[in-house]
Design an enzyme around this catalytic site. Sequence first.
Site, PDB file in Angstrom:
ATOM      1  N   LYS A 182       0.785  -1.166   0.086  1.00 43.68           N
ATOM      2  CA  LYS A 182       0.108   0.103  -0.156  1.00 43.68           C
ATOM      3  C   LYS A 182       1.027   1.316   0.055  1.00 43.68           C
ATOM      4  CE  LYS A 182      -1.882   2.811   3.067  1.00 43.68           C
ATOM      5  NZ  LYS A 182      -1.989   4.057   2.052  1.00 43.68           N
ATOM      6  N   GLY A 235       7.235   5.479   7.845  1.00 41.30           N
ATOM      7  CA  GLY A 235       6.150   6.736   8.029  1.00 41.30           C
ATOM      8  C   GLY A 235       6.263   7.247   9.404  1.00 41.30           C
ATOM      9  N   THR A 239       2.181   6.470  13.709  1.00 43.89           N
ATOM     10  CA  THR A 239       1.547   5.529  12.846  1.00 43.89           C
ATOM     11  C   THR A 239       2.385   4.047  13.092  1.00 43.89           C
ATOM     12  OG1 THR A 239       1.355   7.312  11.166  1.00 43.89           O
ATOM     13  CG2 THR A 239       0.707   4.906  10.588  1.00 43.89           C
ATOM     14  N   GLY A 240       3.629   4.107  13.404  1.00 41.37           N
ATOM     15  CA  GLY A 240       4.325   3.060  13.500  1.00 41.37           C
ATOM     16  C   GLY A 240       3.976   2.655  14.905  1.00 41.37           C
ATOM     17  N   GLU A 257      10.516   2.144   9.900  1.00 42.12           N
ATOM     18  CA  GLU A 257      11.499   3.161   9.438  1.00 42.12           C
ATOM     19  C   GLU A 257      10.739   4.559   9.745  1.00 42.12           C
ATOM     20  OE1 GLU A 257      14.518   3.281   8.462  1.00 42.12           O
ATOM     21  OE2 GLU A 257      14.797   1.171   8.005  1.00 42.12           O
ATOM     22  N   CYS A 291      13.153  12.165   5.965  1.00 40.16           N
ATOM     23  CA  CYS A 291      13.366  11.633   7.195  1.00 40.16           C
ATOM     24  C   CYS A 291      14.804  11.988   7.772  1.00 40.16           C
ATOM     25  CB  CYS A 291      13.114  10.122   7.435  1.00 40.16           C
ATOM     26  SG  CYS A 291      14.051   9.356   6.052  1.00 40.16           S
ATOM     27  N   GLU A 392       9.374  16.804  14.385  1.00 36.36           N
ATOM     28  CA  GLU A 392       9.719  16.861  12.951  1.00 36.36           C
ATOM     29  C   GLU A 392       8.563  17.734  12.314  1.00 36.36           C
ATOM     30  OE1 GLU A 392       8.718  12.992  11.298  1.00 36.36           O
ATOM     31  OE2 GLU A 392      10.573  12.949  10.079  1.00 36.36           O
TER      32      GLU A 392
HETATM   33  P1  NAD Z   1       2.303   8.585   7.713  1.00 40.53           P
HETATM   34  O1  NAD Z   1       2.467   7.697   8.914  1.00 40.53           O
HETATM   35  O2  NAD Z   1       1.263   9.593   7.880  1.00 40.53           O
HETATM   36  O3  NAD Z   1       1.787   7.440   6.431  1.00 40.53           O
HETATM   37  C1  NAD Z   1       2.574   6.662   6.034  1.00 40.53           C
HETATM   38  C2  NAD Z   1       1.874   5.543   5.513  1.00 40.53           C
HETATM   39  O4  NAD Z   1       0.959   4.890   6.589  1.00 40.53           O
HETATM   40  C3  NAD Z   1       0.961   5.760   4.436  1.00 40.53           C
HETATM   41  O5  NAD Z   1       0.920   4.899   3.370  1.00 40.53           O
HETATM   42  C4  NAD Z   1      -0.304   6.110   5.184  1.00 40.53           C
HETATM   43  O6  NAD Z   1      -1.364   5.977   4.239  1.00 40.53           O
HETATM   44  C5  NAD Z   1      -0.408   4.888   6.032  1.00 40.53           C
HETATM   45  N1  NAD Z   1      -1.155   4.977   7.409  1.00 40.53           N
HETATM   46  C6  NAD Z   1      -1.690   6.176   7.936  1.00 40.53           C
HETATM   47  N2  NAD Z   1      -2.133   5.888   8.956  1.00 40.53           N
HETATM   48  C7  NAD Z   1      -2.156   4.374   9.127  1.00 40.53           C
HETATM   49  C8  NAD Z   1      -2.560   3.455  10.112  1.00 40.53           C
HETATM   50  N3  NAD Z   1      -3.434   3.841  11.277  1.00 40.53           N
HETATM   51  N4  NAD Z   1      -2.170   1.978   9.883  1.00 40.53           N
HETATM   52  C9  NAD Z   1      -1.489   1.904   9.012  1.00 40.53           C
HETATM   53  N5  NAD Z   1      -1.095   2.654   8.058  1.00 40.53           N
HETATM   54  C10 NAD Z   1      -1.269   3.809   8.208  1.00 40.53           C
HETATM   55  O7  NAD Z   1       3.464   9.247   7.240  1.00 40.53           O
HETATM   56  P2  NAD Z   1       3.933  10.268   6.073  1.00 40.53           P
HETATM   57  O8  NAD Z   1       3.091  11.689   6.526  1.00 40.53           O
HETATM   58  O9  NAD Z   1       3.253   9.735   4.905  1.00 40.53           O
HETATM   59  O10 NAD Z   1       5.158  10.408   5.808  1.00 40.53           O
HETATM   60  C11 NAD Z   1       6.231  11.519   6.506  1.00 40.53           C
HETATM   61  C12 NAD Z   1       6.773  10.314   7.810  1.00 40.53           C
HETATM   62  O11 NAD Z   1       7.490   9.459   7.168  1.00 40.53           O
HETATM   63  C13 NAD Z   1       7.890  11.455   8.583  1.00 40.53           C
HETATM   64  O12 NAD Z   1       7.539  10.969   9.917  1.00 40.53           O
HETATM   65  C14 NAD Z   1       9.304  10.839   7.975  1.00 40.53           C
HETATM   66  O13 NAD Z   1      10.238  11.111   8.924  1.00 40.53           O
HETATM   67  C15 NAD Z   1       8.816   9.589   7.821  1.00 40.53           C
HETATM   68  N6  NAD Z   1       9.661   8.838   6.917  1.00 40.53           N
HETATM   69  C16 NAD Z   1      10.870   7.881   7.423  1.00 40.53           C
HETATM   70  C17 NAD Z   1      11.567   7.337   6.347  1.00 40.53           C
HETATM   71  C18 NAD Z   1      12.673   6.286   6.907  1.00 40.53           C
HETATM   72  O14 NAD Z   1      13.337   5.833   6.307  1.00 40.53           O
HETATM   73  N7  NAD Z   1      12.892   6.469   8.407  1.00 40.53           N
HETATM   74  C19 NAD Z   1      11.668   7.986   5.220  1.00 40.53           C
HETATM   75  C20 NAD Z   1      10.609   8.642   4.935  1.00 40.53           C
HETATM   76  C21 NAD Z   1       9.838   9.115   5.383  1.00 40.53           C
END
Ligand code: NAD
Length: 502
Positions: A182, A235, A239-240, A257, A291, A392
């Site tokens: 997804k 993400g 959410t993680g 990540e 990130c 962040e």
């Molecule tokens: P997000 O957590 O909002 O969303 C990430 C993904 O999770 C999306 O596909 C989203 O649809 C899905 N999602 C949302 N809610 C969910 C839930 N309750 N359960 C399961 N999946 C769900 O993050 P974002 O705003 O898309 O991305 C930005 C974040 O990602 C920042 O915190 C950034 O630091 C992080 N990031 C980390 C890395 C890394 O490698 N460490 C790389 C890129 C981005």
Amino acid sequence: MVKYKEKFEEQKVFIDGEWTTSSKGDTYSIINPSTGKSFVKCQKCDVEDTKRAIDVARDAFDNGPWPEMSIEERTKIFYKVTDMIAEKAWEISKLDAMCNGVPVLEHASMTMMLPAHMRYVCAQAKKLVEPKKVSGEFPLDQKVWREPDGVVAIITPWNAPFGECMMKLPPALIDGNTVVFKPASQTPLTTLDLGKMFEKAGIPKGALNIITGPGPVVGVEMAKNTKVDHISFTGEGITGKEIVQNALGNLKKVTLELGGKSPNIIFDDFSVDEAATAAMIGGYFLNGEICIDGSRIFVQDTIHEKFSKKFVELSKSLKIGNALSLKTNIGPLVTETQMEKNLKYIEYGKDAGATLLCGGYRPREGELKDGFFVAPTVFDNVSNDMRIAREEIFGPVLCVIPFSTEKEVIEMANDTTYGLAGAVWTHDKERAVRVARKIKAGTVFINTYHMLTADMPFGGYKQSGWGREMSEQGVEEFTQVKSITADWSGLTKWLMNVIISH
Ligand code: NAD
């Protein structure tokens, strides 16, 4: 005015080798953040669609050909896809730029490296196929095998859509897992394209399934579903944590990540010009929506004043514009919400007493009118305990924090809940390595930034995540370790006789 393809067909999802609509026929629109206009419709899958994709992947793992194929057969498919990526690299970069607002050239700088990454992943997976023989103290035949995890669910964010997809999908698939993927709702196009490439290259039905839809619906089901063996997520930390809780049902493997608030440390043996360039490189890549962004710029106090002047001059010189323009240095933020979040943090910074040196507003002149732009923003004299230094922001909003000693800067650098990355800029090699070793983060750069290569592990300490991507660890991450101990020597028979005779 930037020209781009005006007409896009409604996108479908890929389940069981078929391109299909969501079961209820629901769709949603993708908005180009450079223009604020929607340009393509995608499928809005729900829990039922997600369950179906997972069932298909489960069956494809338990009964399908993909896990049984030799590494050579799988590699053949991968090499075909690799060629297609190389051919379509520019198209891929443009599509991602249209969805997330990151300048197309920056997308291209990542996409161009991905064919080599694919070949690297294949080579690493080949090394895992042969079992490792262990020679212990006993006359036993002992081998350690690597086997695929099973059904892998992958969820990615929007900031580097194709790059993020490539950090997870190739290692998961090449190891023999089946996948339900997804992508972020805002940026699914290039992941869907990759599905078409794998289909064309001949991947068996059901081995790869790609669905689109809201994270709180589709993503939650992927985390909860007990037919999934491993969920790999990139993400936000919040959410993680939710994913970890949802994954408890079958204690599936979880790879995370997450975010960062990385220290970019500049010592005074760097000239002011070099120091300001270092801060630019670390801070503004991908509009600051990355990130590992060097969003906390620690500058030694002896050069601080001159540095800030130069850094502001450079920040003001950045060209803000449509992400598809080759002249653009800073594109719009991915969504209106992300733009508003940045503007809110700018207010927090001002309220906390940090000095706003430049930016701090939404530019709206000319063709920027309807896009989600935030001008490159520099706060000076930031204290490490302000919200803008701790949380962040994910945008072109950077904090300058002066320091005087090495000890002090290490303490401040590590005073964060994150531990994803960091950088040290100095010509003193011993000091560089000493400081790099002291930073509690998974990736530290010395006199460079953002140089991530396929053979270096990537991942976070502390609340920046669990597990590693890239490198051999990234390929091992999608496998289970199995120990098989065989006794061909008669040792067990001898022991049994000893036990029986007593
Ligand atoms: P997000 O957590 O909002 O969303 C990430 C993904 O999770 C999306 O596909 C989203 O649809 C899905 N999602 C949302 N809610 C969910 C839930 N309750 N359960 C399961 N999946 C769900 O993050 P974002 O705003 O898309 O991305 C930005 C974040 O990602 C920042 O915190 C950034 O630091 C992080 N990031 C980390 C890395 C890394 O490698 N460490 C790389 C890129 C981005």
